[in-house]
Scaffold this active site. Structure first.
Site, PDB file in Angstrom:
ATOM      1  CE  LYS A 103      -0.494  -2.317   3.199  1.00 20.80           C
ATOM      2  NZ  LYS A 103      -0.789  -3.299   4.236  1.00 20.80           N
ATOM      3  CE  LYS A 203      -4.229  -1.225   4.647  1.00 19.32           C
ATOM      4  NZ  LYS A 203      -4.363  -1.874   5.978  1.00 19.32           N
TER       5      LYS A 203
END
EC number: 1.1.1.3
Lengths: 403, 403
Positions: A103, A203
């Site tokens: 991520k 995220k």
């Protein structure tokens, strides 16, 4: 034959090897061709590993993968930002498909890598980078052409959610709960990225850039973590028959947007309060489909590897979407003028100081050496105004929001 | 140009027209070609409709669609089982892709139509047939090659869930709650398919055949609806701080499987208890991914149309999976020997009769002219044994299960 180069043989990398091995027959039947991991890049060739591997599959030289024309697909599972980015970039430039669970890379270089993949007519997929095993990015992408997505919310970090669940259920202190999370492998020995909220922020950056179709960068997101939470706070929130979750949220707001990561107070009989332990959940609202919610394991060896392999299958079957889905427009950021009711806990001070609190307070929830209040409906910036005025340090307050 | 033939212009058909019209630009950008509904099949050409349509688009003759070689894709939105089936079948045989929202057709003719599509190298997709707007069948299909799916559970019928929610929240009788559901358009004027559980059963047939990879037909599913529920039952369950949901469940069990639709008692702070009103939720467990849950609107014009159009986009982009995903094997059915704790309410009888209940009872929850018990952990067939022995009629008992 689908030849894969795997970068990294940590937990997630091992999960990828394991699932490919045990589901080989089903995968090859679906793909209508053989699938194999041809090379695995590791740091230390001699490290003892609890996994059976074909001879000569390991290498410590990335060139053995990037120069191998038989390898059409790279799975990046290094968890390093700098090296990982270099590998992903070089892979795409050489015309290899890339799947990553990283991520940090996706968040930092989202636009660049998406454009690079498009330019080289290969896939850049990252389902595993958000919410582990939950299929969320693909459904989100599939709903974008059909919907204006108005709002995305999520419990996106399993470590924080585990700690908060433990604190509420077992009346533990923050430090005790963190320690258990670390012992169980849910939290890193250096937990900063999780508990200070950076992981959730990354995220949310990915989800919001896709969902809102706007360029929303890491710096555009307002962030409060859970590392300052005290048992005092848990007590106050329990009185309200509620729990605290770390929630990332992005939504259209007036002529712009709001993107925040904040500890969030949710009533006990509502959806998000049932998301416990290391699980994650994400919801988004489309103007046609309405509200959709997704729940599942937010991390872990097999769930994350499973998500990586859904991307690999989409590449093998050529069923991924290769349009550039990212919005280029910038919009006005309304984080600080977002209205809501908030929870604020600060050290107990003298009455003169507290008078500054008075006008925003709806209810004093509790006080001893701390004071915890529920605010009236106010703009978020008023809280930060008070924190500045009272000269309260970052480590001394805890801020949450009522959903 | 993607030319579509639409069958039916009821609620769902109108939703399809509406979304295609308002998202035309985005859809054509994604598909990289024009998209249009070329013909719409209706029963009554002269009916007044609240929707603006191009001239000559309506027809009452299916031949105008099936014979038109420009139409590559048929959207079946008739809600008729007999005619709908004929249209779908003929469409596939003529080499047209078919998308349907009609769970009755998919449930009844699943294997036949799936094989037919494969044979004719076209798509047969039906995302909208289960749980309206929730993207569930595609994620499920995508997880099958990577996982052994061990269990599927769902609140699959919005009408039942709305009625149960109203009964619990507003202390309404069954008849009152049903009436409101009908007034709001959540329930049909003939609500049998919903409240007796057939609709849930059909959706479970579709989910379980895919998920368990076994041939599980409508007749293989044990069914109890909610139509016998009384305020007495609600009272007893409320005492347990629980609510009732109609849940369909299929799972591997010993060397076979269990597939049941039963009113299910869930504790108030658990996930399924937060699924209220006309919403649906489905969970499935894979051996690699773990448990995933999906939530969203179970019906409605735009959510259902949205689901249809995700299928249409997969066809337009050629990103659907055209493998035959259905298992052919039959496995042993263990419905009646499934063990659990159950709720049973029967008319209050004399003491001799009640003695028959004694050995399965863990707790008598309440009694007046009815008696409601929570059983020990027993096999389901023992309940039906008692119902037979006591000669209790279908309309006289209410049976639920504790989750």
């Amino acid at each position: 034959m689908l030849n894969i180069g795997l970068l990294g043989l940590g937990t997630v990398g091992q999960g990828v090897v394991e699932i490919i091995s045990k589901r080989k027959k089903e995968l090859e039947e679906l793909l209508n061709k053989k699938i194999r991991i041809k090379k695995i890049l590791v740091k230390n060739m001699d490290k003892k590993r609890n996994i059976i591997l074909p001879e000569d599959i390991l290498t410590d030289n990335f060139n053995d993968i990037i120069e191998d024309d038989e390898i059409q697909l790279i799975i990046e599972a290094t968890s390093s930002l700098g090296e990982g980015y270099r590998y992903v970039k070089e892979g795409l430039e050489r015309g290899k498909h890339v799947v990553t669970a990283n991520k940090a890379i996706v968040s930092r270089y989202f636009e660049e890598l998406t454009a690079l993949a498009l330019e080289n007519r290969v896939a850049f997929l990252y389902e595993a980078s958000v919410a582990g095993g939950i299929p969320i990015l693909k459904p989100l992408k599939e709903h974008i052409p059909l919907n204006r997505i108005n709002e995305i919310q999520g419990i996106l970090n399993g470590t924080c959610n585990y700690i908060l669940t433990k604190m509420f259920e077992d009346d533990l202190d923050y430090d005790e709960a963190l320690k258990i999370a670390q012992d169980l492998g849910y939290a890193e020995s250096d937990p900063v990225a999780d508990v200070e909220g950076y992981d959730t922020l990354r995220k949310l950056r990915i989800l919001s850039s896709l969902g809102l179709q706007r360029k929303i960068l890491e710096d555009d997101i307002l962030l409060e973590g859970i590392d300052n939470i005290k048992s005092f706070d848990i007590e106050q929130i329990k009185k309200l028959n509620s729990v605290i979750k770390l929630i990332g949220e992005a939504k259209h707001y007036e002529d712009g947007y709001v993107a925040i990561v904040l500890p969030t107070i949710v009533a006990k009989d509502t959806y998000f309060s049932t998301i416990n332990g290391a699980f994650n959940s994400i919801s988004f609202k489309g103007d046609n489909v309405g509200e959709l919610k997704f729940y599942g394991p937010g991390a872990g060896k097999l769930p994350t590897a499973n998500a990586i392999l859904t991307d690999v299958l989409d590449i093998g079957l050529n069923t991924y979407r290769n349009k550039n889905l990212l919005g280029k427009k910038r919009l006005k950021n309304y984080n600080y003028s977002m209205k809501g009711r908030f929870y604020l806990r600060i050290p107990k001070m003298d009455w003169k100081v507290e008078r500054g609190l008075e006008e925003i307070t709806e209810e004093i929830l509790g006080q001893n050496k701390y004071i915890g209040i529920k605010t009236k409906e106010i703009e978020l910036e008023r809280i930060y105004g008070i924190i500045r005025t009272l000269n309260i340090k970052k480590k001394e307050y805890f801020l949450g929001r009522f959903l």
